[in-house]
Design an enzyme around this catalytic site. Structure first.
Site, PDB file in Angstrom:
ATOM      1  N   CYS A  34       0.793  -1.234   0.000  1.00  0.00           N
ATOM      2  CA  CYS A  34       0.000   0.000   0.000  1.00  0.00           C
ATOM      3  C   CYS A  34       0.821   1.278   0.000  1.00  0.00           C
ATOM      4  O   CYS A  34       0.272   2.350  -0.208  1.00  0.00           O
ATOM      5  CB  CYS A  34      -0.920   0.017   1.212  1.00  0.00           C
ATOM      6  N   CYS A 105      -0.925  -4.674   7.163  1.00  0.00           N
ATOM      7  CA  CYS A 105      -0.563  -3.605   8.110  1.00  0.00           C
ATOM      8  C   CYS A 105       0.227  -4.205   9.280  1.00  0.00           C
ATOM      9  O   CYS A 105       1.180  -3.597   9.773  1.00  0.00           O
ATOM     10  CB  CYS A 105      -1.799  -2.887   8.624  1.00  0.00           C
TER      11      CYS A 105
HETATM   12 FE1  FES Z   1      -1.172   0.013   4.397  1.00  0.00          FE
HETATM   13 FE2  FES Z   1      -2.613  -0.224   6.531  1.00  0.00          FE
HETATM   14  S1  FES Z   1      -3.355   0.069   4.494  1.00  0.00           S
HETATM   15  S2  FES Z   1      -0.462  -0.204   6.420  1.00  0.00           S
END
Ligand code: FES
Length: 158
Positions: A34, A105
């Site tokens: 992400c 995450c």
């Molecule tokens: Fe990337 Fe949570 S969406 S660390």
């Protein structure tokens, strides 16, 4: 998306947050899934090699903050050898679960802890710097989790 009460608590009131002055080790890691980041700071007791203090800064989502918060709680007071065994599974369990699409995450939080420990070991002569090669790149790719479904994107058999 359903979050546990513990995730909400750690997001709203994160533990061990903030930049540390004069840390013994630090690391910043980014999630290939992400693009979010976490920085961690360690203060190490030099004789027993215990984590006296640990803090973090988050550049990411609510789960990023919650998982970094719980990982720092889990690591504080542990020896480096004990802290090396802390995984993203431990963080998820301690938070009473995470939605699958947020698993990466917790991987980012545990990777950052391990990178900070590695930084300490390298800068204090306990470990050699590992240069990137095919094996280390494949090892990094194995940690990539497809964020929309929380599953591995890379077969571990490669
Ligand atoms: Fe990337 Fe949570 S969406 S660390």
């Amino acid at each position: 998306m359903q979050y546990s009460q513990k995730v909400i608590d750690h997001f709203m009131h994160p533990h061990n947050v903030g930049k540390m002055e004069n840390p013994d080790a630090t690391a910043t890691e980014g999630s290939p899934a992400c693009g979010d980041q976490v920085t961690m700071y360690l203060k190490i007791e030099p004789d027993k090699h215990t984590i006296e203090d640990i803090s973090f800064l988050s550049y990411g989502c609510a789960s990023n903050i919650a998982t970094a918060s719980i990982i720092t709680d889990l690591a504080k007071g542990k020896t480096l050898q004990e802290a090396k065994k802390i995984t993203w599974h431990d963080a998820v369990e301690a938070l009473d679960g995470l939605p699958p699409e947020k698993t990466h995450c917790s991987v980012l939080a545990s990777d950052t802890l391990q990178a900070a420990i590695s930084n300490y070991e390298i800068t204090h002569g306990f470990k050699e710097v590992v240069n990137f090669n095919k094996d280390t790149i494949l090892e990094e790719l194995e940690k990539v989790i497809y964020p929309q479904v929380g599953e591995d994107t890379f077969p571990s058999s490669w």
